[in-house]
Enzyme design. Structure first.
Site, PDB file in Angstrom:
ATOM      1  N   HIS A  61       0.834  -1.204   0.000  1.00 50.31           N
ATOM      2  CA  HIS A  61       0.000   0.000   0.000  1.00 50.31           C
ATOM      3  C   HIS A  61       0.869   1.253   0.000  1.00 50.31           C
ATOM      4  CE1 HIS A  61      -4.053   1.816   1.402  1.00 50.31           C
ATOM      5  NE2 HIS A  61      -3.310   2.765   0.849  1.00 50.31           N
ATOM      6  N   ARG A  65       2.246   8.693  -6.556  1.00 50.46           N
ATOM      7  CA  ARG A  65       1.801   9.996  -7.087  1.00 50.46           C
ATOM      8  C   ARG A  65       2.201  10.235  -8.545  1.00 50.46           C
ATOM      9  NH1 ARG A  65      -1.604  10.444  -2.876  1.00 50.46           N
ATOM     10  NH2 ARG A  65      -0.701  11.311  -0.981  1.00 50.46           N
ATOM     11  N   ASN A 279      -6.192   9.527   6.765  1.00 54.81           N
ATOM     12  CA  ASN A 279      -7.477   8.876   6.576  1.00 54.81           C
ATOM     13  C   ASN A 279      -7.252   7.389   6.303  1.00 54.81           C
ATOM     14  OD1 ASN A 279     -10.222   8.529   6.294  1.00 54.81           O
ATOM     15  ND2 ASN A 279     -10.274   9.181   4.168  1.00 54.81           N
ATOM     16  N   ASP A 306       0.785   2.738   3.839  1.00 57.21           N
ATOM     17  CA  ASP A 306      -0.068   3.794   3.284  1.00 57.21           C
ATOM     18  C   ASP A 306       0.752   5.071   3.089  1.00 57.21           C
ATOM     19  OD1 ASP A 306      -2.260   5.139   2.281  1.00 57.21           O
ATOM     20  OD2 ASP A 306      -3.258   5.399   4.214  1.00 57.21           O
ATOM     21  N   PHE A 324      -4.989  14.994   3.700  1.00 57.24           N
ATOM     22  CA  PHE A 324      -4.895  13.775   4.491  1.00 57.24           C
ATOM     23  C   PHE A 324      -3.628  13.018   4.103  1.00 57.24           C
ATOM     24  CE2 PHE A 324      -9.567  14.297   4.675  1.00 57.24           C
ATOM     25  CZ  PHE A 324      -9.815  13.999   6.022  1.00 57.24           C
TER      26      PHE A 324
END
Length: 430
Positions: A61, A65, A279, A306, A324
């Site tokens: 995960h 970008r 988040n 993440d 976030f």
């Protein structure tokens, strides 16, 4: 060309033993003692000096970008950050621009990853067109083009009908469906965990049931469809309970937890601090305890960072307006080793299992997660003995949005090898 890693500390049944590792043609040829006598002198010798050598870490995960958001991160910087953190295989999420929602887009991203990445990159396709709609992607087509799984990460699939159809399509194509679980009707525009801390700070809260209620829906859909359903970044006690019950019922569900949810809680938010905005948000101490318990009893299968880099400007101001997400690739192993292993909540073997072996096994990554003859020579050399400070100016990610900057930790990654080649190394002699 042969490379010999001398005096490596290797885990065997939770015991660290000193052995040598011989690498040839990108593969581990042998692990043992007196390898020079058996196989002749190596072309290159790395002295590990009794530092810990682990199979390369696996993170399913990660947000690279790239394309479209390269002011935050690129394939080059993100995968070098992975190498800096000891990761040799990562899964790249699809919330980029354009979204990889067709076979052609996936094929292009796979080619870019292979050309520009410093570590192995497995590419996610989206579940639906443009990642937020209801039109399903061509699951068979994106798999044939190189996608290893599908996800709408960053957005929950809001309707049960769409999710069920997606699960059926993913199951038929043999793809894992990794779900960002969030019912938008229950988030209430929140920016941190709903509760007393949010109330005290005057910040809008995100209820935990926005996550757990969607998991409860999805596990029944997963049972009906037969898909491998993977829950991203679990954060609440109720979510752990639902997943535990689903596993006991024999449903094919796995899940991950992020380092920050294991290390921090909303009690650590003492002011309006965008560096602590992510988040799902940091939850309560009770939720953190449930996550630790889920790791220990096997409900939670793996740890995934993440990794979510942003520019400095995007993480300034108030939590009400800042982006976030935090970075994680460069800090994950050290912070978790320090907080969980040195305090004896986990063993070193359990941490390696959660950060390497299990994610590789459960996502079918046969080339990753094991330190054994015949396997690719993907590994990290780590100093477990000496404390160091996490510093922003030593990070190679474009994003410095980490609440762990300034922490004093153990578990410094000194060198990372991918297919036997050094891709990150503070000292060529380790």
């Amino acid at each position: 060309m042969a490379t010999l890693i001398k005096n490596a500390k290797i885990l065997e049944a939770e015991q660290l033993t000193t052995q040598d590792i011989l690498i040839e043609n990108g593969l581990i040829k042998a692990i043992g003692h007196d390898l020079n006598q058996q196989y002749g002198p190596a072309d290159h010798v790395i002295c590990a000096a009794d530092r810990f050598v682990t199979p390369g870490l696996v993170d399913v995960h990660v947000h690279l970008r790239d394309p479209g958001l390269t002011e935050k991160e690129t394939i080059e910087t993100g995968t070098m950050a992975a190498a800096h953190g000891g990761f040799t295989t990562i899964g790249a999420m699809p919330n980029v621009d354009p979204v990889p929602d067709t076979p052609a887009k996936i094929a292009l991203m796979v080619a870019e990853n292979q050309t520009k990445a410093h570590v192995h990159v497995e590419q996610y396709a989206s579940i639906t067109t443009d990642r937020t709609g209801d039109e399903l992607v061509d699951f068979d087509g994106v798999k044939k083009a190189g996608a290893f799984a599908v996800s709408n990460d960053g957005s929950g699939v809001q309707t049960a009908g769409t999710m069920y159809q997606a699960m059926c399509g993913a199951a038929e194509a043999g793809l894992t469906l990794a779900a960002h679980v969030e019912d938008d009707s229950l988030t209430m525009g929140g920016v941190m965990n709903a509760g007393p801390v949010a109330d005290k700070l005057g910040l809008p809260g995100i209820m935990g049931i926005s996550e757990s209620s969607q998991i409860a829906r999805d596990v029944l859909l997963a049972e009906a469809s037969g898909v491998h359903y993977h829950v991203c970044h679990v954060s609440t006690a109720e979510s752990v309970r639902v997943i535990r019950d689903a596993k006991r019922a024999g449903i094919n569900v796995t899940c991950e937890v992020s380092p920050h949810h294991l290390l921090l809680t909303d009690a650590d938010i003492t002011m309006d601090n965008p560096m602590l905005k992510m988040n799902p948000p940091l939850r309560s101490p009770k939720d953190r305890a449930a996550l630790i318990a889920g790791l220990l009893d096997g409900t939670i299968d793996m740890i995934a960072t993440d990794h979510a880099p942003h520019t400095d400007a995007q993480k300034q101001g108030s939590m009400k307006t800042a982006a976030f997400g935090i970075t994680g690739l460069e800090t994950a192993f050290a912070t978790l080793y320090t907080a969980l292993v040195k305090t004896k909540l986990l063993t070193l073997g359990q941490l390696v299992d959660l950060m390497s072996t299990k994610p590789a096994q459960l996502f079918g990554l046969t080339h990753a997660g094991r330190l054994a003859p015949g396997q690719p020579a993907d590994l990290a050399i780590i100093d477990l003995a000496h404390e160091y400070e996490i510093k922003a100016d030593e990070m190679v990610s474009k994003g410095h949005n980490s609440p762990f900057i300034g922490w004093h930790v153990y578990g410094n990654v000194l060198m990372t090898l991918v297919d036997g080649q050094v891709v990150y190394g503070k000292d060529q002699q380790a």
